[in-house]
Structure formats: structure tokens, C-alpha cells
Enzyme design. Structure first.
Site, PDB file in Angstrom:
ATOM      1  N   MET A  30       1.125  -1.358  -0.153  1.00  0.00           N
ATOM      2  CA  MET A  30       0.044  -0.048  -0.095  1.00  0.00           C
ATOM      3  C   MET A  30       1.249   1.141  -0.210  1.00  0.00           C
ATOM      4  O   MET A  30       0.363   2.213   0.383  1.00  0.00           O
ATOM      5  CB  MET A  30      -0.791  -0.085   1.501  1.00  0.00           C
ATOM      6  CG  MET A  30      -2.151  -1.140   1.173  1.00  0.00           C
ATOM      7  SD  MET A  30      -3.467  -0.918   1.588  1.00  0.00           S
ATOM      8  CE  MET A  30      -2.945  -0.743   3.528  1.00  0.00           C
ATOM      9  N   GLY A  31       2.503   0.972  -0.491  1.00  0.00           N
ATOM     10  CA  GLY A  31       3.265   1.947   0.015  1.00  0.00           C
ATOM     11  C   GLY A  31       3.440   3.087   0.446  1.00  0.00           C
ATOM     12  O   GLY A  31       3.150   2.077   1.811  1.00  0.00           O
ATOM     13  N   LEU A  33       6.522   3.422   1.405  1.00  0.00           N
ATOM     14  CA  LEU A  33       7.598   2.154   1.527  1.00  0.00           C
ATOM     15  C   LEU A  33       8.962   2.095   2.352  1.00  0.00           C
ATOM     16  O   LEU A  33       9.214   3.523   2.727  1.00  0.00           O
ATOM     17  CB  LEU A  33       7.743   1.494  -0.127  1.00  0.00           C
ATOM     18  CG  LEU A  33       7.619   1.555  -0.488  1.00  0.00           C
ATOM     19  CD1 LEU A  33       7.813   1.107  -2.222  1.00  0.00           C
ATOM     20  CD2 LEU A  33       6.244   0.141  -0.613  1.00  0.00           C
ATOM     21  N   HIS A  34       9.396   1.637   3.305  1.00  0.00           N
ATOM     22  CA  HIS A  34      10.438   1.249   4.189  1.00  0.00           C
ATOM     23  C   HIS A  34      11.198  -0.486   4.154  1.00  0.00           C
ATOM     24  O   HIS A  34      10.393  -1.165   2.951  1.00  0.00           O
ATOM     25  CB  HIS A  34       9.927   1.334   5.592  1.00  0.00           C
ATOM     26  CG  HIS A  34       8.478   0.001   5.943  1.00  0.00           C
ATOM     27  ND1 HIS A  34       9.094  -1.345   6.158  1.00  0.00           N
ATOM     28  CD2 HIS A  34       6.782   0.390   6.208  1.00  0.00           C
ATOM     29  CE1 HIS A  34       7.701  -1.227   6.520  1.00  0.00           C
ATOM     30  NE2 HIS A  34       6.541  -0.819   6.604  1.00  0.00           N
ATOM     31  N   HIS A  37       9.041  -3.699   3.484  1.00  0.00           N
ATOM     32  CA  HIS A  37       8.538  -3.801   2.078  1.00  0.00           C
ATOM     33  C   HIS A  37      10.067  -4.057   0.981  1.00  0.00           C
ATOM     34  O   HIS A  37      10.026  -5.375   0.363  1.00  0.00           O
ATOM     35  CB  HIS A  37       8.397  -2.808   1.163  1.00  0.00           C
ATOM     36  CG  HIS A  37       6.943  -2.066   2.209  1.00  0.00           C
ATOM     37  ND1 HIS A  37       6.799  -0.847   2.465  1.00  0.00           N
ATOM     38  CD2 HIS A  37       6.151  -2.741   2.242  1.00  0.00           C
ATOM     39  CE1 HIS A  37       5.809  -1.044   3.609  1.00  0.00           C
ATOM     40  NE2 HIS A  37       4.839  -1.707   3.024  1.00  0.00           N
ATOM     41  N   SER A 187       6.801  -0.322   9.977  1.00  0.00           N
ATOM     42  CA  SER A 187       5.306  -0.017   9.429  1.00  0.00           C
ATOM     43  C   SER A 187       5.023   0.785   9.129  1.00  0.00           C
ATOM     44  O   SER A 187       5.622   2.477   9.262  1.00  0.00           O
ATOM     45  CB  SER A 187       4.491  -0.406  10.540  1.00  0.00           C
ATOM     46  OG  SER A 187       3.238  -0.137   9.997  1.00  0.00           O
TER      47      SER A 187
END
Ligand code: AMP
Length: 290
Positions: A30-31, A33-34, A37, A187
Site C-alpha cells: 500500500m506504499g 515504503l520502508h 517492504h 510499518s
């Protein structure tokens, strides 16, 4: 990186690659990003000829409209992170591409009790929304392998069930949870914590470690209660602290000390709801305790 907004275009591009005999892995997100991901992208790169990532904040899976509105959106930095990670294809659709008839109504999936326990209980409708979007994304992308994070353990089980309902052969690869140095699971929602809340947020990890270090054969009530106490001390309000077998995935009151179990926590820090879990191998408990 090739970026597609249209479902039909990404499908036909990927069909062409498949016809050339190339295999590809898919990382749905869902974007915002970290590194969590990106660890999925890395793993997918190692195991496939190329990687497809999607970024779509799925309205159908938000039981709380405020949570949907506040979900962080950072598409420009997301794109540059994906480019740096070597992702080859990004699918970045708008809602009408995924839900031409709207996201509110539609089909129902029989995912059994997974729908009603733990996350399902506290987020009514959430997993039906996850199934809706994943069915559409799987039809559009048709990957060989699907990369998911263990952080959303129940979601992995739901998607596994969905794939079997859809008779899809794509293999699910479940990847470990990446954490910050203080143990907080990465998160997208962490960015919504204030500095003070961020400092207290690793309380979830501490509670999981406490369970890991104190769980014993027999009744599990005390260790769960102690973990709740730790969360309260850190300023959380607690949705649940549960322990389940990883196989059956039903919350347990007692443990025989032999089967693999998982501790799962959902708790709110102010308005931000966080989840985390830890798989506990039987050998973590001292021998004399088993
Ligand atoms: P999301 O964008 O939150 O929907 O997450 C997309 C995927 O990344 C899901 O499969 C998540 O389980 C996974 N994911 C989220 N956080 C982490 C993390 N800290 N470590 C590894 N994977 C993660």
C-alpha cells in the site's frame, strides 16, 4: 522501472514476458515504503527473473474510514526506493482500475473462521476487503511467486486460503519481519506516531520478547496477562494478546510445550493501531520447563 497505471497494459506486458519464459515475483503493497517492504523486493529479486510491485491503498480493507484517509502517501520517494532496489515493474492503479463497479459491494469469500478471529474480530470486513483486492491483483499480475510479510501473519493465511479458493498455483513466500534497532516492527503507520509515542512503541516488541522468555507448558493465561501489563505500562490500549498454534491458528489457553506457537499482539498508541507477532519454537522454553 516500467510504471503502469492501467490493468490491461500491465497484464499484456507481463504475458509477453511469460511467453518469453521469464518468471516473476509479485510484492503487493500500500506504499509508504520502508525497509521491510524492500526486504520483500530483495528476496523476490533473488528468486525470480524480475519483480513486480504494486502500490494501491485498498479502500475495501479499511473498516475505519479515518484510518484510510490518514494512510501515508509518499509515491515519489516510493518510486525512487523501488528504482534503487532494482524493481522492474510498478503497478500503480487508481481505484477505478481495480474496482470499476466501486469497492463497497461485491463478492464474498468463504475463508472460514479466519474472518472472525483476532484481526478479523477487531476489524470487521477487513479480510473480505483483502480478498477482494488480492483476487483482482492476482488476476491482473498472475505471478509465479507472491511475497508477503510475516508481520501480517493472519493475512498470509487468508491469502493462502484465497489462492486455494481461486485454484491458483502461485507459491506464497512468507518473509521475516524487519525491525528498527529498538525492536519496533517497521510499518507505514509508524510515521503517524508522535516522538513521544514512537519512544514507547517498542513496548509491543518487549511484550513479545517477554512471552518468548516466559512461556511454559500448561496454562497460558498468566504470561498473556503479564504481556498486557507491559503494553499498558508503555501507554498502549490493548486489542488482544493471543497465543496460537502456527498450524491450526486458533487461540490457545494451554500449551503442550511441543507444537510451534505464535504470539500475536494488536494494540493502539493514541489513534495508531499497531500489530506484531513472534513465532516461538518449542525449544525456546528451558528444557526443565517442558
Ligand atoms: P503494506 O504496505 O503494509 O500492505 O505491506 C505490504 C507487504 O509488506 C505485506 O506483505 C506486509 O506483511 C509486508 N511488510 C510490512 N511491514 C513489514 C516488515 N516490517 N517487515 C517485512 N515485511 C513487512
Amino acid at each position: 522501472m516500467n510504471i503502469y497505471n492501467q490493468s490491461a497494459e500491465v497484464t499484456s506486458y507481463l504475458k509477453q514476458l511469460r511467453a518469453e519464459g521469464r518468471q516473476y515475483g509479485f510484492v503487493p503493497t500500500m506504499g509508504a515504503l520502508h525497509r521491510g517492504h524492500l526486504s520483500l523486493i530483495d528476496r523476490a529479486k533473488k528468486e525470480n527473473d524480475l519483480v513486480v510491485c504494486s502500490i494501491f491503498v485498498n479502500p475495501a480493507q479499511f473498516n475505519d474510514p479515518k484510518d484510510f484517509d490518514l494512510y501515508p502517501k509518499t509515491i515519489e520517494t516510493d518510486i525512487s526506493q523501488l528504482e534503487n532496489a532494482g524493481c522492474e515493474v510498478l503497478f500503480y492503479p487508481d481505484t477505478s482500475q481495480i474496482y470499476p463497479a466501486g469497492s463497497a459491494s461485491g463478492e464474498r469469500y468463504d475463508i472460514g473462521r479466519l474472518e472472525f478471529i483476532l484481526e478479523g474480530k477487531y476489524r470487521p470486513g477487513h479480510f473480505q476487503g483483502v480478498c477482494k483486492v488480492m483476487r483482482r491483483l492476482m488476476n491482473i499480475i498472475q505471478p509465479d511467486r507472491l511475497y508477503l510479510g510475516q508481520k501480517d501473519f493472519q493475512q498470509c493465511l487468508v491469502i493462502q486460503k484465497l489462492l486455494s479458493l481461486m485454484h491458483l498455483k502461485a507459491r506464497i513466500v512468507t518473509c521475516p519481519t524487519l525491525r528498527e534497532a529498538d525492536g519496533l516492527a517497521m510499518s507505514s503507520r509508524n510515521t503517524r506516531l508522535t516522538a513521544e509515542q514512537r519512544e514507547k512503541a517498542p513496548g509491543i516488541f518487549k511484550a513479545l520478547c517477554y512471552i518468548r522468555d516466559h512461556v511454559r507448558r500448561g496454562t497460558l493465561n498468566q504470561v498473556k496477562e503479564d504481556a498486557v501489563e507491559i503494553l499498558l505500562r508503555h501507554g498502549f490500549s490493548v486489542d488482544y494478546v493471543e497465543i496460537s498454534s502456527t498450524k491450526e491458528f486458533s487461540p490457545m489457553q494451554e500449551w503442550d510445550g511441543r507444537i510451534e506457537i505464535i504470539a500475536l499482539i494488536a494494540a493502539r498508541m493514541g489513534e495508531v493501531r499497531l500489530i506484531d507477532n513472534m513465532v516461538l519454537q518449542p525449544h525456546v522454553a528451558p528444557k526443565e520447563a517442558i
